[in-house]
Design an enzyme around this catalytic site. Structure first.
Site, PDB file in Angstrom:
ATOM      1  N   TRP A 165       0.818  -1.208   0.000  1.00 44.55           N
ATOM      2  CA  TRP A 165       0.000   0.000   0.000  1.00 44.55           C
ATOM      3  C   TRP A 165       0.851   1.258   0.000  1.00 44.55           C
ATOM      4  O   TRP A 165       0.585   2.218  -0.720  1.00 44.55           O
ATOM      5  CB  TRP A 165      -0.955  -0.052   1.178  1.00 44.55           C
ATOM      6  CG  TRP A 165      -2.099   0.918   1.175  1.00 44.55           C
ATOM      7  CD1 TRP A 165      -2.694   1.448   2.287  1.00 44.55           C
ATOM      8  CD2 TRP A 165      -2.831   1.463   0.061  1.00 44.55           C
ATOM      9  NE1 TRP A 165      -3.730   2.288   1.918  1.00 44.55           N
ATOM     10  CE2 TRP A 165      -3.825   2.312   0.556  1.00 44.55           C
ATOM     11  CE3 TRP A 165      -2.712   1.310  -1.319  1.00 44.55           C
ATOM     12  CZ2 TRP A 165      -4.708   3.015  -0.261  1.00 44.55           C
ATOM     13  CZ3 TRP A 165      -3.597   2.012  -2.141  1.00 44.55           C
ATOM     14  CH2 TRP A 165      -4.576   2.843  -1.603  1.00 44.55           C
ATOM     15  N   LYS A 209      -5.415   0.311   9.035  1.00 40.39           N
ATOM     16  CA  LYS A 209      -6.818   0.216   9.430  1.00 40.39           C
ATOM     17  C   LYS A 209      -6.941  -0.807  10.548  1.00 40.39           C
ATOM     18  O   LYS A 209      -6.600  -1.972  10.352  1.00 40.39           O
ATOM     19  CB  LYS A 209      -7.682  -0.209   8.238  1.00 40.39           C
ATOM     20  CG  LYS A 209      -7.618   0.747   7.051  1.00 40.39           C
ATOM     21  CD  LYS A 209      -8.347   0.181   5.846  1.00 40.39           C
ATOM     22  CE  LYS A 209      -8.279   1.117   4.650  1.00 40.39           C
ATOM     23  NZ  LYS A 209      -8.972   0.559   3.461  1.00 40.39           N
ATOM     24  N   LYS A 223     -14.504  -3.480   8.968  1.00 39.21           N
ATOM     25  CA  LYS A 223     -14.709  -4.175   7.683  1.00 39.21           C
ATOM     26  C   LYS A 223     -13.723  -5.320   7.513  1.00 39.21           C
ATOM     27  O   LYS A 223     -14.041  -6.332   6.871  1.00 39.21           O
ATOM     28  CB  LYS A 223     -14.634  -3.181   6.530  1.00 39.21           C
ATOM     29  CG  LYS A 223     -13.292  -2.463   6.366  1.00 39.21           C
ATOM     30  CD  LYS A 223     -12.369  -3.152   5.385  1.00 39.21           C
ATOM     31  CE  LYS A 223     -11.029  -2.446   5.307  1.00 39.21           C
ATOM     32  NZ  LYS A 223     -10.118  -3.079   4.329  1.00 39.21           N
ATOM     33  N   SER A 241      -8.600  -9.479  -1.439  1.00 39.23           N
ATOM     34  CA  SER A 241      -8.728  -9.180  -0.011  1.00 39.23           C
ATOM     35  C   SER A 241      -8.014 -10.225   0.840  1.00 39.23           C
ATOM     36  O   SER A 241      -8.351 -11.409   0.810  1.00 39.23           O
ATOM     37  CB  SER A 241     -10.209  -9.125   0.379  1.00 39.23           C
ATOM     38  OG  SER A 241     -10.367  -9.105   1.781  1.00 39.23           O
ATOM     39  N   ARG A 242      -7.046  -9.783   1.624  1.00 34.93           N
ATOM     40  CA  ARG A 242      -6.320 -10.705   2.506  1.00 34.93           C
ATOM     41  C   ARG A 242      -7.225 -11.238   3.613  1.00 34.93           C
ATOM     42  O   ARG A 242      -7.136 -12.410   3.994  1.00 34.93           O
ATOM     43  CB  ARG A 242      -5.126  -9.988   3.134  1.00 34.93           C
ATOM     44  CG  ARG A 242      -4.141  -9.413   2.152  1.00 34.93           C
ATOM     45  CD  ARG A 242      -3.135  -8.528   2.875  1.00 34.93           C
ATOM     46  NE  ARG A 242      -2.387  -7.706   1.949  1.00 34.93           N
ATOM     47  CZ  ARG A 242      -1.618  -6.695   2.322  1.00 34.93           C
ATOM     48  NH1 ARG A 242      -1.517  -6.392   3.599  1.00 34.93           N
ATOM     49  NH2 ARG A 242      -0.958  -5.990   1.430  1.00 34.93           N
ATOM     50  N   GLU A 271      -5.024  -7.372   8.669  1.00 32.64           N
ATOM     51  CA  GLU A 271      -5.278  -6.626   9.900  1.00 32.64           C
ATOM     52  C   GLU A 271      -6.474  -7.158  10.685  1.00 32.64           C
ATOM     53  O   GLU A 271      -6.530  -7.033  11.904  1.00 32.64           O
ATOM     54  CB  GLU A 271      -5.483  -5.136   9.581  1.00 32.64           C
ATOM     55  CG  GLU A 271      -4.234  -4.408   9.114  1.00 32.64           C
ATOM     56  CD  GLU A 271      -3.274  -4.057  10.243  1.00 32.64           C
ATOM     57  OE1 GLU A 271      -3.467  -4.555  11.369  1.00 32.64           O
ATOM     58  OE2 GLU A 271      -2.322  -3.296   9.989  1.00 32.64           O
TER      59      GLU A 271
END
EC number: 1.1.1.94
Length: 336
Positions: free
Chosen positions: A11, A105, A196, A259-260, A286
């Site tokens: 990122w 996040k 999320k 998406s991890r 995360e």
């Protein structure tokens, strides 16, 4: 404009690439923790570990080691590290005059052996504790690093109580392939970004068990309700959760193949242990680290979050994948 991005993960690299590609004479510096990685990026012209096959802009400077000179000259500093490293960096940056924004996040992990009343802090709360005078904020929203690095259309939200921070983030990153919206509700934006990730583990589990699109839609919708309840209890605005950092980021993370966090759920559904699932990613998810702290915060505020609670029980090994679904479906009926 002089922009410094700390952290050469996927990122941080993608955003540094986006900023450097503008070609308006700005200086963009990407600081890598690992000397070998920094040298490899300079030699190959790509971040082969995190973004293989995507060429770095010629204008992007990749550095390692001493960073104080770069920080002193910066007009904007972006922390692109995982949540676990944020406190250390905010402490180091507490006296810089430039606006500082983070990309992570989640909630800060509760230290081992902490009291039952302990709870993790959101990033802006960590900043208030460590660097109360810092002009700080967050850049968040529905975004996969690989798509940003390839300059595919993306919309993000800059959130801060300081207009100078939002203005700097818009100036740095708003362009042809990226729209950046400003929002003063940093609480809502950070709650959305944290919760999320936890909910995406649940939807990954749902998809891995092949429960169907109806079930996935139910999880996303009821998950949004959980996210909103927690946010309102923390002082956020309702409308934030219908925006990019709430519904937008939730839909992307809960359904996207990049998406991890969703991948963790998929792997758990296949019978992998949590350790195996995390090890296979090669990157930080995360939601695995935030789930327990999100739930602890909710319990302190008497906020009901059944999906989050089920994810925590799954991650702790108290529920198996199929049992987790049964656990949710067996709840008493109630009004929406």
């Amino acid at each position: 404009m002089n922009i410094v991005v700390i952290g050469a993960g996927a990122w941080g690299t993608a955003l540094a690439m986006s900023a450097a590609a503008r070609g308006d004479g700005r200086v963009v510096t990407l600081w890598a923790r690992d000397a070998a990685q920094a040298q490899a990026m300079r030699d190959s012209g790509e971040n082969a570990r995190y973004l293989p096959g995507v060429a770095l802009p010629a204008a992007l400077q990749v550095v390692h080691g001493e960073i104080d000179g770069h920080l002193a000259a910066a007009d904007l500093i972006v922390i692109g590290t995982p949540m676990a490293a944020l406190r250390e960096w905010l402490g180091r940056l507490q006296h810089v005059p430039a606006p500082v924004a983070w990309l992570c996040k989640g909630f800060e992990a509760v230290p081992a052996g902490a009291s039952a009343a302990a709870h993790g802090l959101m990033a802006h709360e960590v900043c208030a504790e460590v660097a109360p005078d810092l002009l700080c904020g967050v850049l968040s929203g529905p975004s996969f690093a690989a798509e940003v690095a390839r300059h595919q259309p993306t919309a993000l939200v800059a959130a801060s109580r300081h207009a100078e921070v939002n203005d700097a983030l818009v100036a740095a990153f708003h362009g042809d392939a990226m729209r950046v919206y400003a929002n003063a509700d940093i609480v809502g934006v950070e709650v959305g970004g944290a919760v999320k990730n936890v909910l995406a583990i649940a939807t990954g589990l749902c998809d891995g068990l092949q429960l169907g699109l109806n079930a996935r839609a139910a999880l996303i919708t009821r998950g949004l309700a959980e996210m909103t309840r927690l946010g309102l209890a923390l002082g956020a605005r309702t409308e934030t959760f219908m925006g990019l950092s709430g519904l937008g980021d939730l839909v992307l993370t809960a359904t996207g193949d990049l998406s991890r966090n969703r991948k963790v759920g998929l792997l758990l559904a296949q019978g992998r242990t949590l350790e195996q699932a995390v090890a296979s990613l090669g990157h930080v998810a995360e939601g695995v680290y935030s789930a327990r702290t999100v739930l602890a915060r909710a319990r302190l505020l008497n906020v009901e979050m059944p999906i989050t609670e089920t994810v925590v029980e799954l991650l702790d090994g108290r529920l198996q994948a199929a049992e987790a679904v049964q656990h949710l479906m067996a709840r008493d009926p109630r009004g929406e």
